[in-house]
Write a protein that holds these residues in place. Structure first.
Motif, PDB file in Angstrom:
ATOM      1  N   MET A   1     -90.156  38.400  30.070  1.00  0.00           N
ATOM      2  CA  MET A   1     -91.105  39.345  30.359  1.00  0.00           C
ATOM      3  C   MET A   1     -91.772  39.424  31.610  1.00  0.00           C
ATOM      4  N   THR A   2     -92.033  38.060  31.946  1.00  0.00           N
ATOM      5  CA  THR A   2     -92.819  37.973  33.326  1.00  0.00           C
ATOM      6  C   THR A   2     -92.089  37.802  34.632  1.00  0.00           C
ATOM      7  N   ARG A   3     -90.841  37.556  34.600  1.00  0.00           N
ATOM      8  CA  ARG A   3     -90.122  37.424  36.033  1.00  0.00           C
ATOM      9  C   ARG A   3     -88.640  38.098  35.721  1.00  0.00           C
ATOM     10  N   GLU A   4     -88.525  39.288  36.465  1.00  0.00           N
ATOM     11  CA  GLU A   4     -87.309  39.990  36.431  1.00  0.00           C
ATOM     12  C   GLU A   4     -86.206  39.117  36.695  1.00  0.00           C
ATOM     13  N   GLY A   5     -84.931  39.236  36.126  1.00  0.00           N
ATOM     14  CA  GLY A   5     -83.780  38.425  36.362  1.00  0.00           C
ATOM     15  C   GLY A   5     -83.584  36.940  35.706  1.00  0.00           C
ATOM     16  N   THR A   6     -84.641  36.776  34.807  1.00  0.00           N
ATOM     17  CA  THR A   6     -84.940  35.324  34.313  1.00  0.00           C
ATOM     18  C   THR A   6     -83.892  35.564  33.187  1.00  0.00           C
ATOM     19  N   ILE A   7     -83.099  34.455  32.600  1.00  0.00           N
ATOM     20  CA  ILE A   7     -82.113  34.366  31.675  1.00  0.00           C
ATOM     21  C   ILE A   7     -82.403  33.269  30.878  1.00  0.00           C
ATOM     22  N   SER A   8     -82.346  33.601  29.532  1.00  0.00           N
ATOM     23  CA  SER A   8     -82.653  32.573  28.535  1.00  0.00           C
ATOM     24  C   SER A   8     -81.242  32.365  27.672  1.00  0.00           C
ATOM     25  N   LEU A   9     -81.058  31.117  27.252  1.00  0.00           N
ATOM     26  CA  LEU A   9     -79.994  30.869  26.295  1.00  0.00           C
ATOM     27  C   LEU A   9     -80.764  30.382  25.113  1.00  0.00           C
ATOM     28  N   VAL A  10     -80.421  30.976  24.051  1.00  0.00           N
ATOM     29  CA  VAL A  10     -81.267  30.634  22.757  1.00  0.00           C
ATOM     30  C   VAL A  10     -80.039  30.257  21.676  1.00  0.00           C
TER      31      VAL A  10
END
Length: 130
Positions: free
Chosen positions: A82-91
């Motif tokens: 939500m903070t930085r556009e373009g961030t990707i997380s793998l969960v």
């Protein structure tokens, strides 16, 4: 004819922990920005550990967070997204149910998310024209 030996590739220095607080997100201003960006999406105020972990993630550091059930580890997934556009997380989640629940929750908050597991692969296979 003499051939010059190639120089070895440059190796990045290891992370310098003495400078860990010099990054933009891991600062008072960064913490405030994280809290402001996340506030419209969650119904609670982020704890200090959540903001600090999110700041380290946004600064490009690897984070391993181990805490008790119900202490807000999921916010560590949401906050950077939500903070930085373009961030990707793998969960990586232990059950398909938790994956479905997390994906639905993220999508409801306007975050693009998908689950890849046996259920989704079977559904995609059955939907395929060939």
């Amino acid at each position: 004819m003499a051939v010059a030996a190639a120089s070895p590739p440059a190796v990045a220095p290891p992370f310098d922990w003495s400078k860990r607080r010099d990054y933009a997100w891991f600062s008072a201003e960064g913490a405030q920005k994280i809290r402001q960006k996340v506030a419209p999406f969650v119904s609670f105020a982020l704890d200090t550990f959540q903001v600090e972990c999110a700041a380290r993630i946004l600064d490009g550091q690897d984070v391993l967070c181990i805490s008790a059930t119900g202490t807000g580890k999921t916010a560590l997934i949401y906050a950077p997204l939500m903070t930085r556009e373009g961030t990707i997380s793998l969960v990586i989640s232990p059950t398909n149910f938790l994956q479905r629940d997390m994906v639905a929750s993220m999508q409801k908050k306007g975050i693009a998310a998908l689950a890849i597991n046996s259920d989704t692969l079977i559904a995609a296979s059955l939907a395929s024209p060939t």
